[in-house]
Design an enzyme around this catalytic site. Sequence first.
Site, short mmCIF file in Angstrom:
data_model
loop_
_atom_site.label_atom_id
_atom_site.label_comp_id
_atom_site.label_asym_id
_atom_site.label_seq_id
_atom_site.Cartn_x
_atom_site.Cartn_y
_atom_site.Cartn_z
N LYS A 11 75.13 7.03 45.98
CA LYS A 11 73.69 6.90 45.90
C LYS A 11 73.26 5.52 45.38
O LYS A 11 72.37 4.89 45.95
CB LYS A 11 73.19 8.02 44.99
CG LYS A 11 71.91 7.77 44.33
CD LYS A 11 71.73 8.76 43.21
CE LYS A 11 72.26 8.17 41.92
NZ LYS A 11 71.78 8.89 40.74
N THR A 12 73.90 5.07 44.34
CA THR A 12 73.50 3.78 43.77
C THR A 12 73.71 2.67 44.77
O THR A 12 72.89 1.77 44.94
CB THR A 12 74.30 3.50 42.50
OG1 THR A 12 74.25 4.64 41.67
CG2 THR A 12 73.72 2.31 41.76
N ASP A 57 64.67 6.72 41.37
CA ASP A 57 65.98 7.34 41.25
C ASP A 57 65.88 8.59 40.37
O ASP A 57 64.94 8.71 39.59
CB ASP A 57 66.93 6.32 40.61
CG ASP A 57 68.38 6.73 40.80
OD1 ASP A 57 68.63 7.71 41.53
OD2 ASP A 57 69.26 6.06 40.22
N GLU A 58 66.82 9.49 40.49
CA GLU A 58 66.85 10.71 39.68
C GLU A 58 65.52 11.46 39.76
O GLU A 58 64.98 11.92 38.75
CB GLU A 58 67.16 10.39 38.21
CG GLU A 58 68.39 9.54 37.99
CD GLU A 58 69.68 10.32 38.13
OE1 GLU A 58 69.63 11.48 38.64
OE2 GLU A 58 70.74 9.79 37.77
N GLN A 72 71.50 18.55 40.06
CA GLN A 72 71.74 17.79 38.84
C GLN A 72 70.50 17.69 37.97
O GLN A 72 70.41 16.81 37.12
CB GLN A 72 72.25 16.39 39.18
CG GLN A 72 73.62 16.41 39.83
CD GLN A 72 74.16 15.02 40.08
OE1 GLN A 72 74.40 14.26 39.15
NE2 GLN A 72 74.35 14.67 41.34
N ARG A 120 81.77 14.28 37.14
CA ARG A 120 81.94 12.90 36.69
C ARG A 120 83.38 12.44 36.90
O ARG A 120 83.69 11.26 36.80
CB ARG A 120 81.63 12.73 35.20
CG ARG A 120 80.23 13.09 34.73
CD ARG A 120 79.17 12.40 35.47
NE ARG A 120 78.70 13.21 36.59
CZ ARG A 120 77.97 12.75 37.57
NH1 ARG A 120 77.62 11.49 37.61
NH2 ARG A 120 77.59 13.54 38.55
#
Length: 820
Positions: free
Chosen positions: A56-57, A244-245, A300, A658
């Site tokens: 995503k980043t 984002d998020e 998330q 993670r």
Amino acid sequence: MTDANQPYIVVPAGGPQQAGVRPDEDLLEGLNRPQRDAVTFRGQALLIVAGAGSGKTSVLTRRVASLLRTKDAWPSQILAITFTNKAAGEMRERVSQLIGDRAQGMWISTFHSACVRILRREAEQFGFTKSFTIYDSGDSRALIKRLVKEHEADTYGMTPSGVMSRISKLKNELADAESYARSANMTDPAERIFVELFADYQRSLQKANAFDFDDLIGQVVYLFRAFPQVADSYRRRFRHILVDEYQDTNHAQYALIRELTRPPGSDAPPMAGGGGMMIFDAEPDAEDGASLTVVGDSDQSIYAFRGADIRNITEFERDYPGAKVVLLEQNYRSTQNILNAANAVISHNFDRKDKKLWTDVGEGEKIIGFTGYSQHDEAQFVADETEALRKAGIDYSQMAVFYRTNSQSRALEEIFIRSAVPYKIMGGTKFYERAEIKDALAYLVAVANPADEMAVRRILNKPRRGIGDVTETAIARYAADEGITFRDALANASALGVGPKIQAGIAHLDAVLAEASALMVPSTGELPPPTAVADGLQLLLSKTGYTDALRASRDPQDEARVENLDELVAVAREFARNNPEGTIVDFLTEVALVSDADDLEDASGSVSLMTMHTAKGLEYDAVFVTGVEEDLIPHRISANEPGGPQEERRLFYVGVTRARKRLYLSLAMTRAQFGEVTVAMPSRFLQEIPTELMHWRQSPGDVNSRGGTQSRALNARRGGPGSSGGFGGGGNTGRYGADLVPLPRRESSDISKFANRIPAKVRDNGDMELGPGDRIRHDDFGEGKVDLVTGEGAKRVAHVRFDRVGAKKLLIKIAPIEKL
DNA sequence: TTCGGTGGATTTTTT
DNA sequence: ATCCACCGAA
């Protein structure tokens, strides 16, 4: 990926591109199809549903780079919002790597930083000054505490933290005291008091020229709504907004984005008073709202507790009709075993769009499970294992240990120190929350924003000047009588009617503050030198005698405090180096908004310890998720909140995803809290992981069947994991220890090993009929009577009054209840 | 006003 | 176990 030659179905808004090579071709290198779509799409609204580890980043940064490269946007037209300052820094970094210095001029920041920037510019529009203070939660709590006392609200069972969280929730919904009062039951005296408190709190903030965290967002929304021409100036400026998020945005943040993406001029009300109507020559797309890109993953979403509304993302397509949706499901981070475990766990959340992460890197290692006798035992296992991993070639900086609550870090720390494993705690006890640091900052605030009475009160008697409650009240009274600020009252010590010694103390404080002001905020209008903040801080600390008092103290902790203050001065010098033009206000803004978790990875060479919340967005080769126990994860407090257990499951999911190569899940049979030892049960989430994915070094059954509860972490030295192949849980094998003969391989992954069985299957009471008056029995709470049923379908909530434990709210679908 | 002692509550997560 | 609020003594 070999489809580099496929034609792109993209119509760049900036005019026809030359046939042949796209100017952003190189940015697409190594991206899969959906990722490319996400980078190259041009249009009003784009939702990128990005599973954990799906790159995503990378997509987001390349999208920004692509917008610039194709000239679809100037840097100044881009507003990119991230969740943490750290993420913002990384994004800026990566964009400039892709396209060089042109990254200057973009706004890449958190919601809070962006809003502060806007508020500083516009503060004068609505009764604040540029140098307003930002109250962190500690400051807010202190203020609320005072108000609660003044209003004697504690007699209604209100606690400062309770009031604070209610106010915060309301502000996140963009409610103020007045609007809340309209919907509240004002015949209830407790409600009336609360409304008064809320209003009073807001008045105090305004008077102190201060905003709390929630205001930073909310006030910008109010500003935009009250001053459409101000809003329009930002709407014209930001043509591309990326968030984002997005799953963790709350309503205020959502509203802010909505305001910003409106077409300029769209909400200009009938102009009052003939104020200059702005006519703009039709710039090509001046009528369109900014293009919006949001990235998120509803699996998330872990901040509902502080107002994040998952619907912002689930209903994005409704909010922005015609939005393009891109799904990123291929995971580039973890092994398939880890993903399978994560998928299995998260699939137990009902009411979610099914989504399965996959990878092509292969199965990888099994997930290692371990059960300790105590938290120290568990910690020793983790420490030993990090040691073994390092020997196997993994750097400490590529390992992380996660836990649910900050308090769990202690046992880990103890053992890590004993075992000489280098570690760093990320975002734990915050540097900026230490008392001495807050004091020092309060001195700075007293200089930068004299209206901030809280700050002045805080430093009034630090160091000791003999000023107590009586004198403080006298100052406040005098200020009120004279109609001056609390700060200015200090200049007239002789008029206060207090003893000569105290007068002298006050006069001295006033003089030092004045001297510091002259240095840092020259009234002559010229710019102070870059070192002014650091120098001024040092001046304040020495001339007030603050550091001297600490040095003179016998308390050994005070030595560390002096060091912390030195550190703060060093931070100020560093700040001056990076921001030669930076003022005291800029400095205070930075420290208010930058959290310790933002310290870029100077965790080099050490294992990172952090909460699962802090872990979001990070990744490590090896991850230890510790304390995988009922009442911890899922946390006990979440059990009573509708949706709570599901959020906990997502949190666990975040932790698990993670890990790149190795994942460890550990727990303890007993855990000490409040000085008492309590028995812990394995988390239900463990049983949601297919057994074949796990290898238990020591399963819960192994520990329990021996009946041993003694902790041997503090004296046992074990063989490394190399010598601990697969210990079975036979019962007579003794414990996982150095002196054991390895038994024939026998994996103890059998679910029957769980000593405390908890239902392996998720309950589904989805079709239980329940209404007011029904009696039910709950596995834990006993019998009770249903008062009310709210919600629909899977989200039906029963409000039950239990005979023994009082009122609870239960999610009917999953609560362990039966109808009587 | 300050200091020291006691008793009570306390731990979910954070910009 | 640790932190804090409250109380009485100096």
